[in-house]
Motif scaffolding. Structure first.
Motif, PDB file in Angstrom:
ATOM      1  N   VAL A  20      56.519  53.695  47.042  1.00  0.00           N
ATOM      2  CA  VAL A  20      56.916  53.280  46.442  1.00  0.00           C
ATOM      3  C   VAL A  20      57.773  52.011  46.349  1.00  0.00           C
ATOM      4  N   ASN A  21      58.056  52.167  47.580  1.00  0.00           N
ATOM      5  CA  ASN A  21      59.011  50.806  48.372  1.00  0.00           C
ATOM      6  C   ASN A  21      58.832  49.585  48.461  1.00  0.00           C
ATOM      7  N   SER A  22      57.813  49.022  47.008  1.00  0.00           N
ATOM      8  CA  SER A  22      57.165  47.987  47.334  1.00  0.00           C
ATOM      9  C   SER A  22      57.612  47.501  45.856  1.00  0.00           C
TER      10      SER A  22
ATOM     11  N   THR B 202      55.952  58.523  47.007  1.00  0.00           N
ATOM     12  CA  THR B 202      57.410  58.553  47.239  1.00  0.00           C
ATOM     13  C   THR B 202      57.463  59.655  48.034  1.00  0.00           C
ATOM     14  N   SER B 203      58.875  59.378  48.841  1.00  0.00           N
ATOM     15  CA  SER B 203      58.752  60.235  50.299  1.00  0.00           C
ATOM     16  C   SER B 203      58.600  61.653  49.420  1.00  0.00           C
ATOM     17  N   ALA B 204      59.132  61.946  48.415  1.00  0.00           N
ATOM     18  CA  ALA B 204      58.709  63.102  48.001  1.00  0.00           C
ATOM     19  C   ALA B 204      57.337  64.518  47.903  1.00  0.00           C
TER      20      ALA B 204
ATOM     21  N   ALA C  73      65.592  64.801  57.987  1.00  0.00           N
ATOM     22  CA  ALA C  73      65.719  62.921  58.181  1.00  0.00           C
ATOM     23  C   ALA C  73      64.551  63.028  57.654  1.00  0.00           C
ATOM     24  N   HIS C  74      64.807  61.952  57.107  1.00  0.00           N
ATOM     25  CA  HIS C  74      63.993  60.797  55.616  1.00  0.00           C
ATOM     26  C   HIS C  74      62.769  59.823  56.887  1.00  0.00           C
ATOM     27  N   SER C  75      61.936  60.840  56.557  1.00  0.00           N
ATOM     28  CA  SER C  75      60.387  60.419  56.532  1.00  0.00           C
ATOM     29  C   SER C  75      60.133  58.840  57.324  1.00  0.00           C
ATOM     30  N   GLU C  76      60.906  58.291  57.069  1.00  0.00           N
ATOM     31  CA  GLU C  76      61.542  56.715  57.256  1.00  0.00           C
ATOM     32  C   GLU C  76      61.634  56.360  58.481  1.00  0.00           C
ATOM     33  N   CYS C  77      62.410  57.378  59.679  1.00  0.00           N
ATOM     34  CA  CYS C  77      62.621  57.448  60.301  1.00  0.00           C
ATOM     35  C   CYS C  77      61.204  57.256  61.932  1.00  0.00           C
TER      36      CYS C  77
ATOM     37  N   GLY D 239      61.443  64.731  55.584  1.00  0.00           N
ATOM     38  CA  GLY D 239      61.300  64.468  53.666  1.00  0.00           C
ATOM     39  C   GLY D 239      61.794  63.697  53.556  1.00  0.00           C
ATOM     40  N   GLY D 240      62.024  63.535  51.237  1.00  0.00           N
ATOM     41  CA  GLY D 240      62.344  62.671  51.570  1.00  0.00           C
ATOM     42  C   GLY D 240      64.270  62.887  50.738  1.00  0.00           C
ATOM     43  N   THR D 241      64.822  62.805  50.453  1.00  0.00           N
ATOM     44  CA  THR D 241      66.216  62.559  49.862  1.00  0.00           C
ATOM     45  C   THR D 241      66.344  63.971  49.141  1.00  0.00           C
ATOM     46  N   GLY D 242      64.997  64.180  48.595  1.00  0.00           N
ATOM     47  CA  GLY D 242      64.958  65.100  47.478  1.00  0.00           C
ATOM     48  C   GLY D 242      65.191  66.472  47.893  1.00  0.00           C
TER      49      GLY D 242
ATOM     50  N   PHE E 299      62.888  47.695  43.336  1.00  0.00           N
ATOM     51  CA  PHE E 299      62.241  47.935  43.519  1.00  0.00           C
ATOM     52  C   PHE E 299      62.349  49.202  42.177  1.00  0.00           C
ATOM     53  N   MET E 300      63.247  50.193  42.456  1.00  0.00           N
ATOM     54  CA  MET E 300      63.536  50.793  41.628  1.00  0.00           C
ATOM     55  C   MET E 300      63.273  50.854  40.166  1.00  0.00           C
ATOM     56  N   ALA E 301      64.329  49.800  39.646  1.00  0.00           N
ATOM     57  CA  ALA E 301      64.326  49.087  37.930  1.00  0.00           C
ATOM     58  C   ALA E 301      63.005  48.855  38.157  1.00  0.00           C
TER      59      ALA E 301
ATOM     60  N   ALA F 143      71.759  56.245  39.029  1.00  0.00           N
ATOM     61  CA  ALA F 143      72.153  56.341  40.473  1.00  0.00           C
ATOM     62  C   ALA F 143      71.002  56.914  41.655  1.00  0.00           C
ATOM     63  N   HIS F 144      70.977  55.592  42.466  1.00  0.00           N
ATOM     64  CA  HIS F 144      70.117  56.826  43.283  1.00  0.00           C
ATOM     65  C   HIS F 144      71.146  57.791  43.846  1.00  0.00           C
ATOM     66  N   SER F 145      70.767  58.195  45.057  1.00  0.00           N
ATOM     67  CA  SER F 145      71.926  59.042  46.011  1.00  0.00           C
ATOM     68  C   SER F 145      72.595  58.796  46.562  1.00  0.00           C
ATOM     69  N   TYR F 146      71.687  57.347  47.172  1.00  0.00           N
ATOM     70  CA  TYR F 146      72.765  55.892  47.871  1.00  0.00           C
ATOM     71  C   TYR F 146      73.748  55.555  47.302  1.00  0.00           C
ATOM     72  N   GLN F 147      73.984  55.777  46.544  1.00  0.00           N
ATOM     73  CA  GLN F 147      74.769  55.309  46.028  1.00  0.00           C
ATOM     74  C   GLN F 147      76.411  55.895  46.062  1.00  0.00           C
TER      75      GLN F 147
ATOM     76  N   VAL G 217      67.056  50.661  57.465  1.00  0.00           N
ATOM     77  CA  VAL G 217      68.307  51.447  57.807  1.00  0.00           C
ATOM     78  C   VAL G 217      67.559  52.535  58.888  1.00  0.00           C
ATOM     79  N   HIS G 218      66.319  53.495  58.303  1.00  0.00           N
ATOM     80  CA  HIS G 218      66.059  53.965  58.776  1.00  0.00           C
ATOM     81  C   HIS G 218      65.586  53.776  60.045  1.00  0.00           C
ATOM     82  N   ASP G 219      65.572  52.702  60.785  1.00  0.00           N
ATOM     83  CA  ASP G 219      64.513  52.444  61.713  1.00  0.00           C
ATOM     84  C   ASP G 219      65.479  52.630  63.400  1.00  0.00           C
TER      85      ASP G 219
ATOM     86  N   GLY H 193      69.044  61.280  41.637  1.00  0.00           N
ATOM     87  CA  GLY H 193      68.558  61.385  42.186  1.00  0.00           C
ATOM     88  C   GLY H 193      68.040  60.866  43.395  1.00  0.00           C
ATOM     89  N   ASP H 194      66.766  61.726  43.682  1.00  0.00           N
ATOM     90  CA  ASP H 194      65.957  60.783  44.323  1.00  0.00           C
ATOM     91  C   ASP H 194      64.747  59.093  44.220  1.00  0.00           C
ATOM     92  N   SER H 195      63.843  58.684  44.529  1.00  0.00           N
ATOM     93  CA  SER H 195      63.203  57.151  43.551  1.00  0.00           C
ATOM     94  C   SER H 195      62.560  58.591  43.081  1.00  0.00           C
ATOM     95  N   LEU H 196      61.783  59.821  42.690  1.00  0.00           N
ATOM     96  CA  LEU H 196      60.386  60.614  42.142  1.00  0.00           C
ATOM     97  C   LEU H 196      61.408  61.200  40.825  1.00  0.00           C
TER      98      LEU H 196
END
Ligand code: 13P
Ligand code: SF4
Length: 364
Positions: free
Chosen positions: A175-177, A190-192, A259-263, A275-278, A125-127, A84-88, A235-237, A101-104
């Motif tokens: 990796v979000n692709s 990844t963001s990490a 803040a997440h680096s997607e902001c 940074g990333g969520t991790g 994309f994570m799956a 489960a990603h940490s956003y669940q 979301v972050h934008d 955890g985070d995607s990495l």
């Protein structure tokens, strides 16, 4: 006499159909019958112990207990794990997930875990990444609608055109692709690890896809010339710099903003850590003296951390990802019981082979 029998038969048919429809509609009630009162009470206690820190009460936990029991039982029977990603939501993270955890972190677990089935409670994309790293396993997504605006923002054809336009310039892909895009690039990040991987690349000029905001961040923290792409995370934008200023004003200057680096860049300019969520989780672990946090990211992370760090305060202002929130206990259970073909990740072998190279380069 005969009208009397007809009325009884009509009554029986109606009551039976109401009962059947009720049973069909109420999955939880049906599953409840499979467990003893003691088992449900014990499970309720287990859930409550964690989730009460995020506003779940005994009744809430009692309602989901049969579902979490059934999912956890099925996992054992089928030798399955749930990542489960940490956003669940907390019922997924604390009720049924084996790892969160985070995607990495999750992609490393997917590559090494000893299981026949991986149920990925995250986005598609994570799956797909889990499938690329562990092609022999069955990887299932609870919801096929769990997309991602960044993954939708770039195609394999776009990458091929960029290669022609900028011959010799390495292509780095967040990796979000999608898997077919991963198959076209030189390395994934990844963001990490994005900052480290990009700074250590020997080339001065790189193409970074697809997140425009992360590309801007890389321009700031590395000395590279970055050719970017026009895609963002919905979301972050949408996190605004004013909300950070307002937060500090209302809750005091001792609020730490992560803040997440997607902001967007004007948000990142006003925060204490990017940074990333991790990375955010690590920061909180490493700073036991800092008590008040604002997390400029998806809401699920604050839910998770409020439970794991009950001595800290997590103040709003987060944004919900409509894709991540497509997963719930019900569709996780159905996916485990009898997955539909579209819920099983199926990628062409040549895509797996090529995408694996760019992911393994990242891990290396
Ligand atoms: P992480 O790589 O930090 O886990 O984030 C994934 C994501 O989807 C961010 O929006
Ligand atoms: Fe994609 Fe953004 Fe949702 Fe993460 S939060 S899955 S980047 S849309």
């Amino acid at each position: 006499m005969s009208i009397y029998y007809v009325l009884i038969i009509i009554f029986l048919v109606i009551s039976l159909s109401i009962r059947l429809n009720f049973r069909k509609a109420n999955l939880s009630w049906e599953i409840q019958m499979r467990f003893t009162t003691e088992e449900i009470e014990k499970e309720t206690e287990r859930l409550l112990e964690n989730m009460q820190h995020r506003g779940w009460d005994r009744t809430d936990c009692e309602i989901i207990a049969p579902l979490t029991l059934e999912i956890n039982k099925l996992k054992k029977e089928k030798n399955a794990v749930i990542l489960a990603h940490s956003y669940q939501t907390p019922d997924i993270v604390f009720g049924v997930a084996d790892y969160s955890g985070d995607s990495l972190g999750l992609s490393k677990i997917a590559a090494g875990v000893d299981a026949d089935i991986i149920v990925f409670a995250g986005v598609v994309f994570m799956a797909e990444t889990a499938k690329i790293l562990s092609p022999e396993k069955t990887v299932i997504v609870p919801s096929v609608d769990a997309g991602c605006s960044l993954a939708d923002g770039v195609t394999a054809e776009d990458v091929r055109e960029l290669r022609e336009k900028y011959p010799g310039v390495p292509i780095v892909l967040y990796v979000n692709s999608n898997a077919d895009v991963k198959a076209e690039v030189d390395v994934c990040v990844t963001s990490a690890n994005v900052e480290k991987i990009v700074s250590e690349m020997p080339e001065d000029r790189i193409i970074f896809l697809p997140d425009k905001n992360m590309a801007n961040y890389l321009r700031k923290v590395t000395d590279k010339e970055i050719i970017d792409w026009d895609a963002t995370c919905i979301v972050h934008d949408n996190i605004r710099p004013d909300s950070i200023t307002e937060f500090r004003h209302v809750f005091g200057e001792d609020v730490i903003v992560l803040a997440h680096s997607e902001c967007p860049p004007d948000v990142l300019d006003r925060v204490d850590m990017v940074g990333g969520t991790g990375d955010m989780i690590n920061f909180i672990k490493e700073h036991p003296d800092k008590k008040k946090y604002m997390l400029a990211t998806e809401c699920g992370l604050a839910d998770r951390l409020a439970i794991e760090f009950p001595d800290r305060e997590f103040l709003g202002s987060c944004v919900m990802c409509p894709y991540m929130k497509q997963n719930n206990l019900r569709n996780i259970l159905l996916a485990l019981q009898d997955p539909k073909p579209e819920q099983i990740i199926d990628l062409p072998p040549e895509i797996i082979q090529e995408a694996k190279k760019s992911l393994e380069k990242m891990v290396a």
